[in-house]
Design an enzyme around this catalytic site. Structure first.
Site, short mmCIF file in Angstrom:
data_model
loop_
_atom_site.label_atom_id
_atom_site.label_comp_id
_atom_site.label_asym_id
_atom_site.label_seq_id
_atom_site.Cartn_x
_atom_site.Cartn_y
_atom_site.Cartn_z
N HIS A 266 89.40 28.50 6.31
CA HIS A 266 89.30 28.45 7.77
C HIS A 266 90.71 28.30 8.35
O HIS A 266 91.39 27.31 8.08
CB HIS A 266 88.39 27.30 8.19
N LYS B 15 85.57 31.08 12.43
CA LYS B 15 84.86 29.82 12.67
C LYS B 15 85.83 28.65 12.83
O LYS B 15 85.69 27.82 13.73
CB LYS B 15 83.90 29.52 11.50
P1 GDP Z 1 86.78 31.66 9.18
O1 GDP Z 1 86.62 31.65 7.70
O2 GDP Z 1 85.55 32.11 9.88
O3 GDP Z 1 87.31 30.38 9.73
O4 GDP Z 1 87.88 32.78 9.50
P2 GDP Z 1 89.27 33.01 8.70
O5 GDP Z 1 90.23 31.99 9.11
O6 GDP Z 1 89.02 33.20 7.25
O7 GDP Z 1 89.67 34.46 9.22
C1 GDP Z 1 89.90 34.70 10.57
C2 GDP Z 1 91.33 35.25 10.70
O8 GDP Z 1 91.48 35.83 11.98
C3 GDP Z 1 92.38 34.18 10.60
O9 GDP Z 1 93.55 34.73 10.05
C4 GDP Z 1 92.62 33.79 12.07
O10 GDP Z 1 93.92 33.27 12.31
C5 GDP Z 1 92.47 35.12 12.74
N1 GDP Z 1 91.93 35.09 14.10
C6 GDP Z 1 90.99 34.27 14.64
N2 GDP Z 1 90.69 34.64 15.89
C7 GDP Z 1 91.47 35.73 16.17
C8 GDP Z 1 91.61 36.58 17.28
O11 GDP Z 1 90.93 36.45 18.30
N3 GDP Z 1 92.50 37.60 17.18
C9 GDP Z 1 93.25 37.81 16.06
N4 GDP Z 1 94.07 38.84 16.04
N5 GDP Z 1 93.14 37.02 14.98
C10 GDP Z 1 92.25 36.00 15.03
P1 IMO Z 2 84.57 31.51 5.08
O1 IMO Z 2 84.00 30.15 5.32
C1 IMO Z 2 84.20 35.45 3.25
C2 IMO Z 2 82.02 35.71 -0.53
C3 IMO Z 2 82.86 36.11 -1.73
C4 IMO Z 2 81.82 36.84 -2.55
C5 IMO Z 2 80.56 36.02 -2.29
C6 IMO Z 2 80.27 34.99 -3.36
O2 IMO Z 2 86.05 31.52 4.99
O3 IMO Z 2 84.02 32.50 6.04
P2 IMO Z 2 81.38 32.68 -4.05
O4 IMO Z 2 82.78 32.33 -4.39
O5 IMO Z 2 80.82 31.93 -2.89
O6 IMO Z 2 80.47 32.63 -5.24
O7 IMO Z 2 81.44 34.23 -3.63
O8 IMO Z 2 80.76 35.37 -1.07
N1 IMO Z 2 82.52 34.54 0.23
C7 IMO Z 2 83.17 34.62 1.38
N2 IMO Z 2 83.58 35.71 2.09
N3 IMO Z 2 84.40 34.22 3.75
C8 IMO Z 2 83.98 33.13 3.07
O9 IMO Z 2 84.06 31.88 3.59
C9 IMO Z 2 83.36 33.30 1.82
N4 IMO Z 2 82.85 32.47 0.89
C10 IMO Z 2 82.33 33.24 -0.07
O10 IMO Z 2 83.92 36.95 -1.35
O11 IMO Z 2 81.60 38.13 -2.01
MG MG Z 3 87.56 32.45 5.99
#
Ligand code: GDP
Ligand code: IMO
Ligand code: MG
Length: 422
Positions: A41, A16
């Site tokens: 994020h 995201k």
């Molecule tokens: P969010 O919580 O939804 O914002 O996602 P996160 O940042 O926690 O996890 C997504 C991970 O995938 C991060 O390490 C990003 O840098 C990585 N990522 C995002 N888009 C891509 C993609 O298209 N390819 C690869 N290989 N990594 C990606």
């Molecule tokens: P983003 O925004 C992935 C999961 C935790 C746990 C459950 C409850 O980066 O996608 P909490 O701490 O909210 O009480 O945990 O929800 N969890 C997530 N998993 N991405 C997240 O956020 C999360 N935020 C909470 O791992 O299973």
């Molecule tokens: Mg995340």
């Protein structure tokens, strides 16, 4: 209708933050509407990686307002650390970061309670991030929480002490003390810092923007399957992670909402406990974990991995009213000659269904897979969607037909530039 909402369709970490950063220049404001430091994020550009937890993902664009909405639970200590990192990297947020006075404060005692209640759950642990999310939202709904605006009142410390006494009484039946003294000095220093920021009634700020015809992107956190109502309860977070949460979490009326961007990986992950029908616990799961670097951005935990789950996606698309899909991390499947897609579930009574039964009973379904040809090509060198290999085009067409929503972005790498529009 100038508000678009971007949400995760799976169990979080879909990518995201990356897409908010990419789309942000086409908006006037980015606003986080729920969740807190449980989110991580990740944004990557100019060879640098940034992980944001509570700061909206539009913060690297100086001309865009970034708003932490009333639906957020804010940990001042984590927030201060995040902002310090931004300062170290030369990002000035003093002019464009606003925080709702109605957002709830996470106290050290909320974090302690989170830990105590998780420990007490034995082998039914939620797998919480232990950031204090559940206890803080409990206090909000129980009408005893402290809000960001309370730090401006002369009796804030008295209110804080009352909240801690309440939390101590909640910990007592577990035979536990809160043990928060070592964290209090840091907390109060962070509160002092928070007072220096732009704390305001952000619902007015956002609605004033709408009156001026400006455009807002509402940034979701977590994923739809972690929603407190519709997710895999009780293995969920404590907030409304779906698009509807943007209205209550920002003070924006439903009539202002136009597009809903649904973010999904080309496969599926989950971190923490709870059912995950398409989970791969063997070698293939490990291969996806390594290729996708599937380790949590907030806690560093290895993420559970599996194939894409269409019944769960159909459910999430319905709940959110998704108008466009963004397919993330397609490159992670580059090394697979064949790709599996879960199209249906088989329920305990042997019936096949394309839909999701009660998400709380997802541990009782068996996924039914369809095999598709992998593209077996290094996508990281592809710069235009028109150059996608035929098997990837077929995969996208298959998903669009099954899900009945167009895929408008395919992401093929973590960097901003690896974002291909269709
Ligand atoms: P969010 O919580 O939804 O914002 O996602 P996160 O940042 O926690 O996890 C997504 C991970 O995938 C991060 O390490 C990003 O840098 C990585 N990522 C995002 N888009 C891509 C993609 O298209 N390819 C690869 N290989 N990594 C990606
Ligand atoms: P983003 O925004 C992935 C999961 C935790 C746990 C459950 C409850 O980066 O996608 P909490 O701490 O909210 O009480 O945990 O929800 N969890 C997530 N998993 N991405 C997240 O956020 C999360 N935020 C909470 O791992 O299973
Ligand atoms: Mg995340």
């Amino acid at each position: 209708m100038p508000v678009d909402v971007l949400i995760g369709l799976q169990w979080g970490d879909e990518g995201k933050g990356k897409i908010v950063d990419v789309l942000a220049p086409t908006y006037d404001a980015v606003a986080r509407f729920q969740g807190g430091p449980n989110a991580g994020h990740t944004l990557t550009f100019d060879g640098q990686k940034h992980v944001l937890h509570q700061v909206p993902s539009g913060i690297f664009h100086p001309h865009i307002l970034n708003v932490v909405g009333n639906g957020v639970v804010l940990d001042p200590v984590v927030f201060r650390q995040e902002l310090q990192k931004l300062t170290d990297r030369g990002v000035d947020y003093a002019h464009n970061l606003y925080i709702s006075k109605k957002a709830q404060l996470i106290l050290p005692s909320h974090r302690a309670l989170d830990r105590i209640s998780e420990e007490a759950r034995g082998n039914t642990k939620i797998g919480s991030t232990l950031k204090g999310i559940g206890p803080t939202y409990s206090d909000k709904i129980g009408r005893v929480g402290l809000r960001v605006g309370h730090i401006l009142l002369p009796d804030f410390e008295k209110r804080y002490r009352e909240a801690v006494a309440h939390h101590a009484s909640l910990a007592a039946p577990y035979g536990k003390a809160l043990e928060i003294e070592p964290f209090e000095a840091d907390f109060f220093a962070a509160v002092d810092f928070l007072r220096t920021l732009q704390l305001t009634d952000t619902e007015y700020l956002l609605n004033d923007l709408l009156t001026q015809g400006k455009r807002i992107l509402a940034e979701g956190a977590q994923g739809s399957m972690l929603d407190v109502d519709f997710g895999t309860y009780p293995y969920v977070t404590s907030s409304s992670t779906i698009a509807a949460g943007a209205c209550t979490g920002l003070g924006i009326a439903p009539r202002h909402i136009d597009k809903v961007y649904g973010i999904t990986k080309a496969y599926c992950t989950r971190v923490g406990g709870g059912p995950f029908p398409t989970e791969l616990t063997g070698e293939v799961g490990e291969q996806i974990r390594q290729a996708g670097r599937e380790f949590g951005s907030t806690t560093g935990r290895p993420r559970r991995t599996g194939w894409i789950d269409l019944p769960a996606l159909r459910y999430a698309i319905m709940l959110n009213g998704v108008t466009e899909l963004h397919l993330m991390k397609a490159d992670v499947l580059d090394a697979f000659a064949e790709i599996e897609v879960c199209t249906h579930y088989r329920t305990l009574d042997g019936e096949e269904t394309p839909n999701l039964p009660d998400p709380g009973q997802l541990d009782q379904v068996t996924p039914v897979y369809q095999q598709l040809l992998g593209w077996y090509t290094d996508l990281t060198n592809v710069t235009e969607a028109a150059q996608f290999p035929k098997p990837l085009q077929d995969y996208l067409a298959f998903l669009e037909k099954e899900l009945q929503v167009p895929i408008t972005i395919v992401s093929v790498g973590p960097d901003r530039v690896s974002t291909l529009f269709r």
